[in-house]
Design a protein around this motif. Structure first.
Motif, PDB file in Angstrom:
ATOM      1  N   GLY A  42      -7.911   8.273 -27.200  1.00 36.98           N
ATOM      2  CA  GLY A  42      -6.810   9.582 -27.668  1.00 36.98           C
ATOM      3  C   GLY A  42      -5.796  10.971 -27.426  1.00 36.98           C
ATOM      4  N   ALA A  43      -6.761  10.483 -25.910  1.00 36.04           N
ATOM      5  CA  ALA A  43      -6.342  11.703 -25.111  1.00 36.04           C
ATOM      6  C   ALA A  43      -4.582  11.544 -24.518  1.00 36.04           C
ATOM      7  CB  ALA A  43      -6.373  12.079 -23.640  1.00 36.04           C
ATOM      8  N   SER A  44      -3.887  12.238 -24.185  1.00 35.48           N
ATOM      9  CA  SER A  44      -1.967  11.629 -24.214  1.00 35.48           C
ATOM     10  C   SER A  44      -2.471  11.082 -22.545  1.00 35.48           C
ATOM     11  CB  SER A  44      -0.557  13.076 -24.467  1.00 35.48           C
ATOM     12  OG  SER A  44      -1.706  12.928 -25.425  1.00 35.48           O
ATOM     13  N   PRO A  45      -1.970   9.872 -22.508  1.00 35.44           N
ATOM     14  CA  PRO A  45      -1.916   9.807 -20.672  1.00 35.44           C
ATOM     15  C   PRO A  45      -0.625  10.531 -19.829  1.00 35.44           C
ATOM     16  CG  PRO A  45      -2.264   7.618 -22.140  1.00 35.44           C
ATOM     17  CD  PRO A  45      -1.629   9.370 -23.198  1.00 35.44           C
ATOM     18  N   ARG A  46      -1.257  11.597 -19.002  1.00 36.98           N
ATOM     19  CA  ARG A  46      -0.817  12.209 -17.876  1.00 36.98           C
ATOM     20  C   ARG A  46      -0.635  12.036 -16.947  1.00 36.98           C
ATOM     21  NH1 ARG A  46      -1.356  18.712 -20.090  1.00 36.98           N
ATOM     22  NH2 ARG A  46      -0.142  18.456 -18.110  1.00 36.98           N
ATOM     23  N   GLY A  47      -1.652  11.243 -16.266  1.00 33.23           N
ATOM     24  CA  GLY A  47      -2.323  10.888 -15.128  1.00 33.23           C
ATOM     25  C   GLY A  47      -1.803   9.460 -14.960  1.00 33.23           C
ATOM     26  N   PRO A  48      -1.304   9.695 -13.227  1.00 35.70           N
ATOM     27  CA  PRO A  48      -0.790   8.501 -13.444  1.00 35.70           C
ATOM     28  C   PRO A  48      -1.777   7.323 -13.510  1.00 35.70           C
ATOM     29  CG  PRO A  48      -1.229   9.380 -11.224  1.00 35.70           C
ATOM     30  CD  PRO A  48      -1.574  10.346 -12.573  1.00 35.70           C
ATOM     31  N   ALA A  49      -1.380   5.887 -12.927  1.00 35.36           N
ATOM     32  CA  ALA A  49      -1.800   4.861 -12.929  1.00 35.36           C
ATOM     33  C   ALA A  49      -2.606   4.736 -11.452  1.00 35.36           C
ATOM     34  CB  ALA A  49      -1.047   3.796 -13.137  1.00 35.36           C
ATOM     35  N   ILE A  50      -3.428   4.034 -11.092  1.00 38.10           N
ATOM     36  CA  ILE A  50      -4.291   3.770  -9.797  1.00 38.10           C
ATOM     37  C   ILE A  50      -4.444   1.907  -9.153  1.00 38.10           C
ATOM     38  CG2 ILE A  50      -5.203   4.964  -7.680  1.00 38.10           C
ATOM     39  CD1 ILE A  50      -5.425   7.114  -9.168  1.00 38.10           C
ATOM     40  N   ASP A  51      -3.809   1.602  -8.233  1.00 33.52           N
ATOM     41  CA  ASP A  51      -4.265   0.924  -8.055  1.00 33.52           C
ATOM     42  C   ASP A  51      -5.015   0.545  -6.572  1.00 33.52           C
ATOM     43  OD1 ASP A  51      -3.620  -1.673 -10.503  1.00 33.52           O
ATOM     44  OD2 ASP A  51      -1.677   0.284  -9.663  1.00 33.52           O
ATOM     45  N   PHE A  52      -6.193   0.030  -6.374  1.00 35.93           N
ATOM     46  CA  PHE A  52      -6.062  -0.578  -5.261  1.00 35.93           C
ATOM     47  C   PHE A  52      -5.932  -2.090  -5.207  1.00 35.93           C
ATOM     48  CE2 PHE A  52      -8.606   2.869  -6.213  1.00 35.93           C
ATOM     49  CZ  PHE A  52      -9.201   4.212  -5.144  1.00 35.93           C
ATOM     50  N   THR A  53      -5.269  -2.730  -3.824  1.00 41.22           N
ATOM     51  CA  THR A  53      -4.820  -3.875  -4.123  1.00 41.22           C
ATOM     52  C   THR A  53      -5.264  -4.895  -2.458  1.00 41.22           C
ATOM     53  OG1 THR A  53      -3.537  -3.187  -5.691  1.00 41.22           O
ATOM     54  CG2 THR A  53      -2.587  -5.788  -4.634  1.00 41.22           C
ATOM     55  N   ASP A  56     -17.261   0.474  12.003  1.00 44.25           N
ATOM     56  CA  ASP A  56     -17.800   0.456  13.471  1.00 44.25           C
ATOM     57  C   ASP A  56     -18.246  -1.469  13.382  1.00 44.25           C
ATOM     58  OD1 ASP A  56     -18.321   2.689  14.194  1.00 44.25           O
ATOM     59  OD2 ASP A  56     -20.019   3.031  13.307  1.00 44.25           O
ATOM     60  N   ASP A  57     -17.289  -2.587  13.073  1.00 43.25           N
ATOM     61  CA  ASP A  57     -16.972  -3.694  12.807  1.00 43.25           C
ATOM     62  C   ASP A  57     -17.820  -4.196  11.767  1.00 43.25           C
ATOM     63  OD1 ASP A  57     -15.854  -4.100  14.852  1.00 43.25           O
ATOM     64  OD2 ASP A  57     -17.257  -4.118  16.659  1.00 43.25           O
ATOM     65  N   THR A  58     -18.224  -3.231  11.121  1.00 43.91           N
ATOM     66  CA  THR A  58     -19.396  -4.051   9.646  1.00 43.91           C
ATOM     67  C   THR A  58     -18.445  -4.005   8.302  1.00 43.91           C
ATOM     68  OG1 THR A  58     -21.457  -2.645  10.658  1.00 43.91           O
ATOM     69  CG2 THR A  58     -21.177  -3.138   7.722  1.00 43.91           C
ATOM     70  N   PRO A  59     -18.364  -5.043   7.881  1.00 47.61           N
ATOM     71  CA  PRO A  59     -17.330  -4.388   6.655  1.00 47.61           C
ATOM     72  C   PRO A  59     -18.392  -4.122   6.051  1.00 47.61           C
ATOM     73  CG  PRO A  59     -18.269  -7.677   7.143  1.00 47.61           C
ATOM     74  CD  PRO A  59     -19.249  -6.067   8.546  1.00 47.61           C
ATOM     75  N   VAL A  60     -16.843  -2.916   5.193  1.00 48.18           N
ATOM     76  CA  VAL A  60     -17.313  -2.955   3.753  1.00 48.18           C
ATOM     77  C   VAL A  60     -16.921  -2.678   2.637  1.00 48.18           C
ATOM     78  CG1 VAL A  60     -17.311   0.069   3.000  1.00 48.18           C
ATOM     79  CG2 VAL A  60     -17.703  -0.256   5.408  1.00 48.18           C
ATOM     80  N   LEU A  61     -15.621  -3.102   2.220  1.00 43.29           N
ATOM     81  CA  LEU A  61     -14.987  -3.816   1.395  1.00 43.29           C
ATOM     82  C   LEU A  61     -14.319  -4.962   1.564  1.00 43.29           C
ATOM     83  CD1 LEU A  61     -13.550  -0.305   0.247  1.00 43.29           C
ATOM     84  CD2 LEU A  61     -15.402  -0.903  -0.918  1.00 43.29           C
ATOM     85  N   PHE A  62     -14.121  -5.880   0.804  1.00 43.45           N
ATOM     86  CA  PHE A  62     -13.469  -6.935   1.321  1.00 43.45           C
ATOM     87  C   PHE A  62     -12.362  -7.590   0.236  1.00 43.45           C
ATOM     88  CE2 PHE A  62     -14.041 -11.983   1.451  1.00 43.45           C
ATOM     89  CZ  PHE A  62     -13.137 -12.156   2.896  1.00 43.45           C
ATOM     90  N   ARG A  63     -11.305  -7.675   0.219  1.00 46.18           N
ATOM     91  CA  ARG A  63     -10.256  -8.450  -0.652  1.00 46.18           C
ATOM     92  C   ARG A  63     -10.466  -8.036  -1.732  1.00 46.18           C
ATOM     93  NH1 ARG A  63     -10.819 -14.746   0.808  1.00 46.18           N
ATOM     94  NH2 ARG A  63     -10.326 -14.222   2.653  1.00 46.18           N
ATOM     95  N   LEU A  64     -11.005  -6.036  -1.926  1.00 43.45           N
ATOM     96  CA  LEU A  64     -11.533  -5.403  -3.347  1.00 43.45           C
ATOM     97  C   LEU A  64     -10.018  -5.483  -4.323  1.00 43.45           C
ATOM     98  CD1 LEU A  64     -13.411  -2.746  -3.975  1.00 43.45           C
ATOM     99  CD2 LEU A  64     -11.026  -2.522  -4.163  1.00 43.45           C
ATOM    100  N   GLY A  65     -10.346  -5.512  -5.768  1.00 44.46           N
ATOM    101  CA  GLY A  65      -8.973  -5.200  -6.136  1.00 44.46           C
ATOM    102  C   GLY A  65      -9.681  -4.460  -6.925  1.00 44.46           C
ATOM    103  N   LEU A  66      -8.627  -3.350  -8.003  1.00 49.61           N
ATOM    104  CA  LEU A  66      -9.473  -2.334  -9.200  1.00 49.61           C
ATOM    105  C   LEU A  66      -8.369  -1.549  -9.759  1.00 49.61           C
ATOM    106  CD1 LEU A  66     -11.508  -1.125 -10.645  1.00 49.61           C
ATOM    107  CD2 LEU A  66     -11.370   0.456  -9.146  1.00 49.61           C
ATOM    108  N   HIS A  67      -7.913  -1.552 -10.808  1.00 40.16           N
ATOM    109  CA  HIS A  67      -6.937  -0.919 -11.360  1.00 40.16           C
ATOM    110  C   HIS A  67      -7.117   0.266 -12.545  1.00 40.16           C
ATOM    111  CE1 HIS A  67      -2.948  -0.256 -14.138  1.00 40.16           C
ATOM    112  NE2 HIS A  67      -3.792  -0.532 -14.943  1.00 40.16           N
ATOM    113  N   LEU A  68      -6.961   1.314 -12.323  1.00 35.87           N
ATOM    114  CA  LEU A  68      -7.391   2.766 -13.344  1.00 35.87           C
ATOM    115  C   LEU A  68      -6.117   3.326 -14.246  1.00 35.87           C
ATOM    116  CD1 LEU A  68      -9.431   3.111 -10.739  1.00 35.87           C
ATOM    117  CD2 LEU A  68      -8.916   5.536 -10.688  1.00 35.87           C
TER     118      LEU A  68
END
Length: 312
Positions: A7-18, A25-37
């Motif tokens: 029930g909090a009034s949304p004042r913060g913005p949307a955040i998207d990782f697309t 160092d040539d080691t995969p850490v994140l791969f085609r990651l998607g996340l919506h806040l």
């Protein structure tokens, strides 16, 4: 403790990782990651150590650019923003980085506990009286009001962590990020921390991202839990569903890390992703509640096909 704020009034913005892909160092850490806040919600990001949680936070803060993909705050690409725009974005964030002692780097060793908070509020157009009220409120909240004149080095490790959290909360930015929230914090102050984060979120409607390994803390704080495993978000949903029946790290591993049939990203596939042409990403979300019924149906169909083959 009570349940997550609603029930909090949304004042913060949307955040998207697309479509975020990152190597270190040539080691995969994140791969085609998607996340919506979603705006004004609390998202708790969980995952094994080394899964990329802090890398994701550094992408959001504009400190490290992903090799591929975008990170946007209220539709603004953090890593395509000009210097002035990036400065404005960062001014709207309050970020506490994790690690065994990284949080201490956010404190000034030559300033008292009170002055550390006052310095964080400097330049925000607040009167000295308002600065004092906010700083002392946060110190009381973290049970440090009797150590206001103490230097950080004179506090125990958990006291320094609580001071760093108080400093982060004092700013009351529209985006609040708390990385590895439980690291360096003693169990006796866990309830205090949860209450402080929840109170601020309820009052300000900030968009909050918390990373943690603590299952109980995730249940208490999260509107949404996102599971980061093998460089991808493998599940996302309410804690009551995703963490139902999960009581310890072994349960968590069995449900998410061990059962992730895709496994770690392949280095060659990651290089091809980084070197290949840009494309529009597509995100497919799987409801974890449908996994077991889908496996049962698959088993029945397979058994029926085998039966037909054997009886021909």
């Amino acid at each position: 403790m009570t349940g997550p704020v609603s029930g909090a009034s949304p004042r913060g913005p949307a955040i998207d990782f697309t479509d975020v892909t990152t190597t270190i160092d040539d080691t995969p850490v994140l791969f085609r990651l998607g996340l919506h806040l979603a705006p004004g919600t609390v998202t708790v990001l969980m995952g094994p150590s080394g899964s990329g949680k802090t890398t994701l936070v550094r992408h959001l803060a504009g400190l490290v650019a992903p090799g591929r993909g975008t990170v946007t705050v209220d539709g603004v690409d953090v890593h395509a923003a000009g210097e002035a725009q990036l400065r404005q974005l960062r001014r709207g964030m309050s970020v506490l980085f994790g690690g065994p002692s990284v949080f201490e780097s956010s404190l000034f060793g030559s300033l008292s506990a009170y002055d550390n908070l006052a310095y964080a509020l400097d330049g925000r157009g607040l009167s000295p009286e308002r600065v004092e009220r906010i700083a002392m409120h946060r110190l009381r909240e973290m049970r440090l009001h009797d150590r206001a004149d103490t230097l950080p080095a004179e506090l125990p490790a958990h006291g320094r962590k609580r001071l760093a959290i108080a400093r982060t909360l004092a700013v009351e930015a529209p985006v609040l990020v708390l990385d590895e929230l439980e690291t360096g914090l003693d169990a006796a102050h866990a309830d205090t921390l949860v209450a402080a984060v929840r109170e601020q979120h309820e009052r300000t409607g900030a968009t909050v991202l918390v990373t943690t390994h603590d299952i109980a803390l995730a249940r208490e704080l999260a509107d949404t839990v996102a599971i980061l495993c093998h460089g991808r978000i493998v599940a996302c949903g309410p804690p009551s569903e995703l963490l139902h029946g999960v009581t310890d790290a072994d349960d968590f591993d069995r449900r998410f890390r061990i059962s992730d049939f895709l496994g770690p990203p392949d280095p060659e596939a990651t290089r091809a992703e980084l070197d290949g042409p840009r494309r529009r990403s597509r995100t497919i979300e799987l409801d974890p509640r449908l996994l077991v019924p889908a496996l049962v149906v698959l088993a029945l169909v397979t058994s029926y096909c085998l039966f037909l083959l054997l009886t021909r």
